[in-house]
Design an enzyme around this catalytic site. Structure first.
Site, PDB file in Angstrom:
ATOM      1  N   LYS A 273       0.865  -1.180   0.000  1.00 36.49           N
ATOM      2  CA  LYS A 273       0.000   0.000   0.000  1.00 36.49           C
ATOM      3  C   LYS A 273       0.899   1.226   0.000  1.00 36.49           C
ATOM      4  O   LYS A 273       1.754   1.386   0.866  1.00 36.49           O
ATOM      5  CB  LYS A 273      -0.895   0.001   1.243  1.00 36.49           C
ATOM      6  CG  LYS A 273      -1.716   1.283   1.427  1.00 36.49           C
ATOM      7  CD  LYS A 273      -2.674   1.192   2.624  1.00 36.49           C
ATOM      8  CE  LYS A 273      -3.402   2.505   2.849  1.00 36.49           C
ATOM      9  NZ  LYS A 273      -4.285   2.481   4.036  1.00 36.49           N
ATOM     10  N   ASP A 278      -2.880  10.038   3.674  1.00 39.98           N
ATOM     11  CA  ASP A 278      -4.273   9.610   3.823  1.00 39.98           C
ATOM     12  C   ASP A 278      -5.045  10.606   4.686  1.00 39.98           C
ATOM     13  O   ASP A 278      -4.997  10.561   5.904  1.00 39.98           O
ATOM     14  CB  ASP A 278      -4.327   8.209   4.451  1.00 39.98           C
ATOM     15  CG  ASP A 278      -5.754   7.704   4.614  1.00 39.98           C
ATOM     16  OD1 ASP A 278      -6.674   8.304   4.034  1.00 39.98           O
ATOM     17  OD2 ASP A 278      -5.936   6.694   5.340  1.00 39.98           O
ATOM     18  N   LYS A 285     -10.597  12.607   7.965  1.00 41.57           N
ATOM     19  CA  LYS A 285     -10.133  12.243   9.304  1.00 41.57           C
ATOM     20  C   LYS A 285     -10.081  13.493  10.177  1.00 41.57           C
ATOM     21  O   LYS A 285      -9.935  14.599   9.658  1.00 41.57           O
ATOM     22  CB  LYS A 285      -8.708  11.680   9.216  1.00 41.57           C
ATOM     23  CG  LYS A 285      -8.608  10.262   8.665  1.00 41.57           C
ATOM     24  CD  LYS A 285      -7.161   9.790   8.693  1.00 41.57           C
ATOM     25  CE  LYS A 285      -7.005   8.421   8.049  1.00 41.57           C
ATOM     26  NZ  LYS A 285      -7.633   7.335   8.806  1.00 41.57           N
ATOM     27  N   ASP A 296       1.257   6.185   5.548  1.00 47.62           N
ATOM     28  CA  ASP A 296       0.365   5.260   4.857  1.00 47.62           C
ATOM     29  C   ASP A 296       0.964   4.633   3.588  1.00 47.62           C
ATOM     30  O   ASP A 296       0.317   3.847   2.904  1.00 47.62           O
ATOM     31  CB  ASP A 296      -0.963   5.962   4.542  1.00 47.62           C
ATOM     32  CG  ASP A 296      -2.159   5.071   4.809  1.00 47.62           C
ATOM     33  OD1 ASP A 296      -1.982   4.046   5.500  1.00 47.62           O
ATOM     34  OD2 ASP A 296      -3.258   5.388   4.327  1.00 47.62           O
ATOM     35  N   ASP A 355     -12.398   6.742   3.498  1.00 50.86           N
ATOM     36  CA  ASP A 355     -11.226   6.513   4.345  1.00 50.86           C
ATOM     37  C   ASP A 355     -10.817   5.039   4.362  1.00 50.86           C
ATOM     38  O   ASP A 355      -9.736   4.695   4.829  1.00 50.86           O
ATOM     39  CB  ASP A 355     -11.515   7.013   5.770  1.00 50.86           C
ATOM     40  CG  ASP A 355     -10.251   7.195   6.582  1.00 50.86           C
ATOM     41  OD1 ASP A 355      -9.150   7.161   5.975  1.00 50.86           O
ATOM     42  OD2 ASP A 355     -10.356   7.375   7.811  1.00 50.86           O
ATOM     43  N   GLU A 357      -9.641   3.428   2.013  1.00 52.59           N
ATOM     44  CA  GLU A 357      -9.088   3.528   0.661  1.00 52.59           C
ATOM     45  C   GLU A 357      -8.016   2.483   0.379  1.00 52.59           C
ATOM     46  O   GLU A 357      -7.808   2.102  -0.776  1.00 52.59           O
ATOM     47  CB  GLU A 357      -8.521   4.940   0.428  1.00 52.59           C
ATOM     48  CG  GLU A 357      -7.070   5.172   0.899  1.00 52.59           C
ATOM     49  CD  GLU A 357      -6.867   5.026   2.403  1.00 52.59           C
ATOM     50  OE1 GLU A 357      -7.872   5.049   3.144  1.00 52.59           O
ATOM     51  OE2 GLU A 357      -5.716   4.870   2.842  1.00 52.59           O
ATOM     52  N   ARG A 359      -7.712  -0.742   0.980  1.00 53.17           N
ATOM     53  CA  ARG A 359      -8.198  -1.987   0.383  1.00 53.17           C
ATOM     54  C   ARG A 359      -8.600  -1.780  -1.083  1.00 53.17           C
ATOM     55  O   ARG A 359      -8.481  -2.691  -1.896  1.00 53.17           O
ATOM     56  CB  ARG A 359      -9.383  -2.512   1.214  1.00 53.17           C
ATOM     57  CG  ARG A 359     -10.499  -1.524   1.350  1.00 53.17           C
ATOM     58  CD  ARG A 359     -11.479  -1.876   2.472  1.00 53.17           C
ATOM     59  NE  ARG A 359     -10.923  -1.620   3.807  1.00 53.17           N
ATOM     60  CZ  ARG A 359     -11.563  -1.869   4.940  1.00 53.17           C
ATOM     61  NH1 ARG A 359     -12.773  -2.391   4.904  1.00 53.17           N
ATOM     62  NH2 ARG A 359     -10.998  -1.611   6.104  1.00 53.17           N
TER      63      ARG A 359
END
Ligand code: BES
Ligand code: MN
Ligand code: ZN
Length: 507
Positions: A273, A278, A285, A296, A355, A357, A359
């Site tokens: 990833k 993020d 967030k 991230d 959020d 995101e 996956r």
């Protein structure tokens, strides 16, 4: 100047150094201090003063405890640093490395530039000379790591540095120690490389920058090639997941592919990833602690670190590194809750929370691995869920696998390399909760709890059962919020050590 490690067959009473580290084990009680054979030799050279002082000062040989003794010229080493190892029966690679991290930091505080370290013979009953030496090098290098690239030169100059580390070895074991040093240096460099990338400000480590870094790793290295796909190529491939998430950002998403030819018949795909920041997207967030979300891309950074070490470690397996790199930003162009995207394998995903995101971007990377690489195994690394931190804390990664053998081998690799994973179930009874009313699946489960499992189950939708696959949720251990023995505050490079260990053992 970078720290230089060297194996030496010199006696503890003859070695010239600013500090000489010797070890003590704990017996039945804390007061029961058992000096290692090498510590006893140093003590003899000092006329028994070391034991006298340790007794008078009530030194306890707990793991990580230290005591500094000035030798006043009685032996060439200026100081003896006595280091507690705790009880031998509880000694693992993690605490051997953590103890050495303490030695490194203690030496630094004392402004010691030349550090001699004994390899206690008691330890060599547990680890081979090579393995103990590798652990020593990793412990010292990783424990004394600093990220000061963005500090002024004045501040940087004040940082005390260790110039040389001598590993005191039996004459017959010099080669084994030298191999341990080379491996330790290579692995540490890979970890540091990955830590630096995570610690860099997020406006520097954009998807484009990660692509450039990846290309740099292939430059001049015959065994490694690199291709970076931009938006156009990703559209052609049908990577609707990452393209959807990236829509809110001004930064172009990149899909990075690194290939290493190690020979052998097997191919492993490592999937990372690489969300370079993020914000949560429109499902924004809270601002508290948001700066940490530069972490991230830690999964992707670990893969880049691994590729840095491959040409030196030369594992005999072919390795494909795939990184989905993009930003997750809110904007007038951003993907909205309720939108539907189509992943590369054709599955449609209803985005209910922007959020979740990670996956979604991994759905495309996993699909690519399955369709284009057809590897013998897939391992993905992702800072996927806050829920995994709730479940396992900050130092342990969640391990999920559709194949018991792969899980077992990864657990062993983690233990041997000094990293910690814990297996969580791909619980079939929770699968139902991804049913969407408008698409094939939705990107969040209907369940309140068990978020780490939900994230893993979503990813499993993109990998057929016929390919052994493991998912490492590294949301906790990828980033240290405060200093820990082996991981100063910031990016930790988690995953590099265990996967390098795994890849070297893979046949
Ligand atoms: N990158 C985060 C996960 C994360 C959280 C990593 C904290 C490191 C520290 C991920 O993209 C995320 O936001 N996950 C959500 C999923 C939820 C919306 C289903 C989470 O964990 O809250
Ligand atoms: Mn997120
Ligand atoms: Zn994320």
């Amino acid at each position: 100047m970078i720290m230089k490690f060297q194996a030496k067959p010199t006696e503890v009473t003859k070695i010239e150094a600013d500090v000489l580290a010797v070890f003590a084990m704990q017996g039945k009680t804390a007061e029961d201090v058992l000096l290692s054979d090498e510590a006893k030799k140093a003590d003899a050279g000092l006329g028994g003063m070391l034991t006298d002082v340790l007794t008078a000062e009530h030194f306890e040989a707990k793991q990580g405890s230290t005591f500094v003794f000035h030798t006043h010229g009685k032996i060439p080493a200026q100081r003896v640093l006595v280091v507690g190892l705790g009880e031998l029966k509880t000694l693992t690679m993690v605490n051997w490395q953590a103890t050495l991290a303490g030695v490194g930091r203690r030496a630094k505080v004392g402004a010691s530039k030349r550090v001699a370290i004994t390899l206690p013979s008691e330890i060599l009953n547990i680890f081979s000379t090579q393995v103990a030496t590798q652990g020593l090098v990793e412990g010292i290098t990783l424990g004394t790591y600093v990220f000061n690239r963005h500090k002024s030169e004045e501040t940087r100059k004040k940082e005390k540095i260790i110039d040389e580390v001598y590993v005191l070895t039996q004459a017959g074991k010099l080669n084994a120690a030298a191999t341990g040093i080379l491996r330790g240096e290579t692995v540490s460099e890979a970890v540091v490389f990955s830590r630096d990338l995570v610690n860099e400000p997020p406006s520097i480590t954009t998807p484009t920058h990660l692509g450039e870094v990846a290309k740099g790793l292939a430059k001049g290295v015959v065994a490694i090639t690199c291709v970076v796909f931009g938006k156009k190529e990703m559209e052609t491939l049908g990577m609707g997941g990452i393209l959807g998430i990236a829509r809110g950002s001004d930064e172009e998403p990149k899909f990075i592919k690194l290939s290493y030819k190690g020979g052998g018949r097997k191919t492993i795909a490592l999937v990372g990833k690489g969300v370079t920041f993020d914000t949560g997207g429109l499902s924004l967030k809270p601002s508290q602690g948001l700066e940490i979300m530069k972490l991230d891309m830690a999964g992707g950074a670990a893969i880049l670190g691994i590729f840095k070490a491959l040409p030196i470690l030369k594992p005999k397996v072919n390795i494909i590194g795939l990184i989905s790199a993009c930003e997750n930003m809110p904007s007038g162009k951003a993907i909205k809750p309720g939108d539907v995207v189509r992943a590369m394998n054709g599955k449609t995903i209803e985005i209910l929370n922007t959020d979740a995101e990670g996956r979604v971007v991994l759905a495309d990377a996993l699909s690519y691995a399955v369709e284009k690489i057809k590897p013998d195994a897939i391992i993905d690394l992702a800072t996927l869920t806050g829920a995994c931190i709730v479940a396992l804390g900050e130092e342990i990664a969640g391990l999920f696998a559709n194949d018991a053998k792969l899980a077992a081998v990864l657990k062993d690799a983690a233990t041997a390399s000094g990293e910690h994973v814990w297996e969580l179930p791909l619980a079939a009874e929770y699968k139902e909760t991804f049913k969407s009313t408008v698409a094939d699946i939705k990107n969040i489960s209907g369940k309140k709890y068990g978020g780490a499992i939900s994230g893993a189950l979503f990813l499993q939708e993109f990998v057929p059962d016929t390919i052994p696959w493991a998912h490492l949720d590294i949301a906790g251990p990828a980033f240290a919020e405060k200093d820990a023995p082996l991981t100063p505050q910031g990016g930790t490079g988690f995953g590099v050590r265990m996967l390098l260990q795994f890849l070297q053992a893979f046949v």
